[in-house]
Design a protein around this motif. Structure first.
Motif, PDB file in Angstrom:
ATOM      1  N   UNK A 356       0.811  -1.222   0.000  1.00 17.84           N
ATOM      2  CA  UNK A 356       0.000   0.000   0.000  1.00 17.84           C
ATOM      3  C   UNK A 356       0.845   1.273   0.000  1.00 17.84           C
ATOM      4  N   UNK A 357       1.978   1.255   0.712  1.00 17.62           N
ATOM      5  CA  UNK A 357       2.788   2.466   0.841  1.00 17.62           C
ATOM      6  C   UNK A 357       3.339   2.942  -0.500  1.00 17.62           C
ATOM      7  N   UNK A 358       3.485   2.019  -1.447  1.00 12.43           N
ATOM      8  CA  UNK A 358       4.043   2.397  -2.748  1.00 12.43           C
ATOM      9  C   UNK A 358       3.019   3.075  -3.657  1.00 12.43           C
ATOM     10  N   UNK A 359       1.745   3.073  -3.264  1.00 16.23           N
ATOM     11  CA  UNK A 359       0.711   3.647  -4.133  1.00 16.23           C
ATOM     12  C   UNK A 359       0.530   5.140  -3.908  1.00 16.23           C
ATOM     13  N   UNK A 360       1.242   5.724  -2.980  1.00 14.28           N
ATOM     14  CA  UNK A 360       1.086   7.159  -2.689  1.00 14.28           C
ATOM     15  C   UNK A 360       1.307   7.987  -3.947  1.00 14.28           C
ATOM     16  N   UNK A 361       0.389   8.897  -4.206  1.00 12.75           N
ATOM     17  CA  UNK A 361       0.515   9.780  -5.354  1.00 12.75           C
ATOM     18  C   UNK A 361      -0.072   9.253  -6.643  1.00 12.75           C
ATOM     19  N   UNK A 362      -0.686   8.069  -6.611  1.00  8.33           N
ATOM     20  CA  UNK A 362      -1.186   7.491  -7.866  1.00  8.33           C
ATOM     21  C   UNK A 362      -2.265   8.360  -8.502  1.00  8.33           C
ATOM     22  N   UNK A 363      -3.023   9.119  -7.697  1.00  5.82           N
ATOM     23  CA  UNK A 363      -4.133   9.918  -8.228  1.00  5.82           C
ATOM     24  C   UNK A 363      -3.658  11.087  -9.083  1.00  5.82           C
ATOM     25  N   UNK A 364      -2.431  11.519  -8.889  1.00  5.75           N
ATOM     26  CA  UNK A 364      -1.925  12.679  -9.636  1.00  5.75           C
ATOM     27  C   UNK A 364      -1.173  12.275 -10.902  1.00  5.75           C
ATOM     28  N   UNK A 365      -0.987  10.979 -11.126  1.00  9.42           N
ATOM     29  CA  UNK A 365      -0.274  10.529 -12.318  1.00  9.42           C
ATOM     30  C   UNK A 365      -1.181  10.545 -13.543  1.00  9.42           C
ATOM     31  N   UNK A 366      -0.558  10.498 -14.719  1.00  8.62           N
ATOM     32  CA  UNK A 366      -1.332  10.472 -15.964  1.00  8.62           C
ATOM     33  C   UNK A 366      -2.194   9.217 -16.040  1.00  8.62           C
ATOM     34  N   UNK A 367      -1.699   8.106 -15.499  1.00  9.93           N
ATOM     35  CA  UNK A 367      -2.455   6.855 -15.450  1.00  9.93           C
ATOM     36  C   UNK A 367      -2.417   6.326 -14.020  1.00  9.93           C
ATOM     37  N   UNK A 368      -3.580   5.930 -13.451  1.00  6.15           N
ATOM     38  CA  UNK A 368      -3.640   5.478 -12.055  1.00  6.15           C
ATOM     39  C   UNK A 368      -3.194   4.030 -11.902  1.00  6.15           C
ATOM     40  N   UNK A 380      -5.419  -1.620   1.750  1.00  9.12           N
ATOM     41  CA  UNK A 380      -6.308  -0.453   1.699  1.00  9.12           C
ATOM     42  C   UNK A 380      -6.083   0.386   0.442  1.00  9.12           C
ATOM     43  N   UNK A 381      -5.676  -0.186  -0.646  1.00  4.21           N
ATOM     44  CA  UNK A 381      -5.334   0.589  -1.840  1.00  4.21           C
ATOM     45  C   UNK A 381      -6.575   1.048  -2.597  1.00  4.21           C
ATOM     46  N   UNK A 382      -6.462   2.238  -3.199  1.00  5.79           N
ATOM     47  CA  UNK A 382      -7.525   2.769  -4.033  1.00  5.79           C
ATOM     48  C   UNK A 382      -8.659   3.381  -3.248  1.00  5.79           C
ATOM     49  N   UNK A 383      -9.522   4.122  -3.964  1.00  7.65           N
ATOM     50  CA  UNK A 383     -10.710   4.739  -3.399  1.00  7.65           C
ATOM     51  C   UNK A 383     -11.865   4.542  -4.372  1.00  7.65           C
ATOM     52  N   UNK A 384     -13.071   4.642  -3.857  1.00 10.37           N
ATOM     53  CA  UNK A 384     -14.223   4.396  -4.714  1.00 10.37           C
ATOM     54  C   UNK A 384     -14.276   5.371  -5.886  1.00 10.37           C
ATOM     55  N   UNK A 385     -13.976   6.626  -5.651  1.00  6.04           N
ATOM     56  CA  UNK A 385     -14.040   7.619  -6.716  1.00  6.04           C
ATOM     57  C   UNK A 385     -12.662   7.907  -7.316  1.00  6.04           C
ATOM     58  N   UNK A 386     -11.639   7.223  -6.839  1.00  9.65           N
ATOM     59  CA  UNK A 386     -10.291   7.298  -7.411  1.00  9.65           C
ATOM     60  C   UNK A 386      -9.684   5.892  -7.400  1.00  9.65           C
ATOM     61  N   UNK A 387     -10.236   4.975  -8.186  1.00 12.72           N
ATOM     62  CA  UNK A 387      -9.758   3.587  -8.153  1.00 12.72           C
ATOM     63  C   UNK A 387      -8.361   3.466  -8.747  1.00 12.72           C
ATOM     64  N   UNK A 388      -7.713   2.363  -8.435  1.00  8.33           N
ATOM     65  CA  UNK A 388      -6.347   2.117  -8.881  1.00  8.33           C
ATOM     66  C   UNK A 388      -6.301   0.865  -9.753  1.00  8.33           C
TER      67      UNK A 388
END
Length: 476
Positions: A356-368, A380-388
């Motif tokens: 999970x710690x490596x996913x930090x910042x995924x929402x700001x990348x060009x591709x999630x 706990x990775x991802x969010x309902x409105x910002x899936x990964x």
């Protein structure tokens, strides 16, 4: 009496012959010299023309690289609308319809990109670098609506330093998607080994017009039908073959409920519609009176499809034949190497195991997307409105009690431990060689917001070069 000297006469004749031969040789040498000089001058002209052509073509190719890079980094260009988010000018305007880049030779385009809308003329793109010696080199982008689909073309123009040589380069692009724009079942794998208590909340294959998935309700969705008007059934596992055991069940979204709370539409609370990623989902379960399927304890045969639900499991899936590569099917035909390169440039790339710690910042990348070359373990990775989108080259593992949102892709083994919940989909590439294993109470939940979020044009749109569209040509 005079005596004639025959010897002197012969000597005089030989001198005349030498003179004649010398004159002929001199004329020959002169002609050869003149011819050689003309050849030399012609060679110089050819060499100079070739140099000017190469100089102009190199300038055009440099400009093409600029416009191509601009297209690849601005996928919203594909909107192709005058007055939209990109500054397109209408090439039917009489002031510009017959000038570059709206028209090149006999070819006319529909729109031309112009960063300076206030002027009538079409300005070339601004450069990030400048060519030396002030060589003319300009970049343009044009848009063409055709029967083969909308096409964006990058154009580079260049001139030699003395302006006597002019060249053009172009390459065309078409719109593509990062992941499939179609149906994504909760589980896509070439075989599964379902053990313990396994629950699938099926993809109901419905359409809705809401741009915001949060507004989707049981009251404003419509089922998808085939060409004959038949309602297509829910989609749960899409697998090639079976081998499941334990106790498992499939139910629809409306039947996945929390009986301890009341729904805004009456009856038990409908979890997928009313819960978010901040809820614990602990009381959500399939309504025992409204299952799509139920294997029964210890069953390994699965269940028989029905007319209403023909696509829940197995080779009878009516969408299409099971893909040779679940990975390539999901990533819209892209290979492992191609998706890996995209993750390296536009997502998160971890050379080794990740969590999970490596996913930090995924929402700001060009591709999630996060790509792990080793094992991947998530809780706990991802969010309902910002899936990964998470891809693991090693074992993909979901910890006990995991609550994750997105698409989780394993190239080898997949394991989900007790209490784990995946909101989205799990895709496993090769379970003929590796394993798809669940332990304990595992729930695989289809969610409108997860799939619509990842299939949204802002995230999912890409522009790819059209094969054989590259072209170099010169006007002089």
């Amino acid at each position: 009496m005079k005596i004639h000297n025959s010897r002197q006469s012969l000597s005089l004749q030989r001198g005349a012959a030498v003179l004649l031969v010398s004159i002929i040789l001199l004329i020959g040498v002169t002609l050869i010299t003149v011819f050689a000089a003309r050849v030399g001058v012609m060679d110089q002209r050819i060499a100079a023309n070739e140099y000017r052509h190469k100089e102009a073509q190199a300038a055009a190719d440099a400009a093409l690289e600029q416009s191509s890079a601009f297209i690849e980094n601005n996928t919203d260009l594909y909107e192709g609308t005058v007055g939209g988010t990109s500054p397109w000018k209408d090439c039917t305007n009489v002031a510009i319809k017959d000038v570059l880049p709206c028209k090149i030779g006999s070819k006319s385009y529909d729109l031309a990109y112009d960063g300076v809308i206030a002027t009538t003329a079409i300005e070339p793109l601004e450069y990030t670098v400048s060519l030396t010696s002030n060589i003319a080199s300009d970049s343009y982008i044009v848009y063409e609506a055709s029967s083969a689909g909308n096409i964006i073309t990058a154009i580079g123009t260049g001139k030699s330093l003395d302006d006597t040589g002019e060249a053009f380069s172009q390459v065309s692009y078409g719109k593509t998607t990062f992941i499939t724009p179609g149906v994504v079942p909760p589980v896509l794998a070439s075989g599964v080994d379902l053990s313990g208590s396994f629950t699938i909340i099926a993809d109901p294959r419905v359409t809705h017009n809401q741009t915001d998935c949060k507004t989707v309700t049981p009251l404003n969705v419509s089922p998808i039908t085939n060409d004959n008007g038949d309602i297509l059934g829910d989609l749960s596992l899409w697998v090639d073959g079976s081998g499941s055991g334990g106790t498992w069940q499939t139910c629809g979204i409306d039947s996945y409920v929390d009986s301890s709370a009341t729904s805004a539409w009456g009856g038990p609370l409908k979890c997928v519609y009313e819960y978010t990623d901040t809820d614990d989902w602990s009381n959500c379960a399939c309504d025992p009176d409204d299952h799509l399927s139920d294997s029964g304890a210890g069953s390994s045969a699965g269940y028989t499809p029905t007319y209403d639900h023909p696509d829940i499991k197995g080779p009878w899936n009516v969408i299409e034949d099971f893909p040779d590569s679940p990975f390539e099917h999901f990533f819209n035909g892209k290979t492992v190497a191609e998706v890996k390169a995209i993750a390296q440039s536009d997502g998160i790339y971890v050379d080794g195991p990740c969590n999970d710690s490596h996913t930090a910042g995924y929402k700001t990348n060009a591709k999630p997307i996060i790509w792990c070359t080793g094992d991947a373990t998530f809780t706990t990775s991802g969010e309902q409105y910002n899936p990964i989108i998470a891809v693991s080259e090693g074992k993909l593992k979901l910890n006990a009690g995991a609550n994750v949102w997105g698409i989780f892709v394993g190239l080898t083994d997949f394991t989900a431990n007790g209490g784990a919940k995946v909101h989205g989909a799990v895709i496993v590439e090769d379970t003929d060689t590796y394993s798809f294993l669940t332990n304990g109470d595992y729930e695989q939940i289809y969610d409108f917001c997860v799939l619509s979020g990842l299939q949204d044009d802002a995230v999912n749109s890409d522009i790819a070069k059209l094969a054989y569209s590259a072209k170099d040509f010169q006007s002089n």
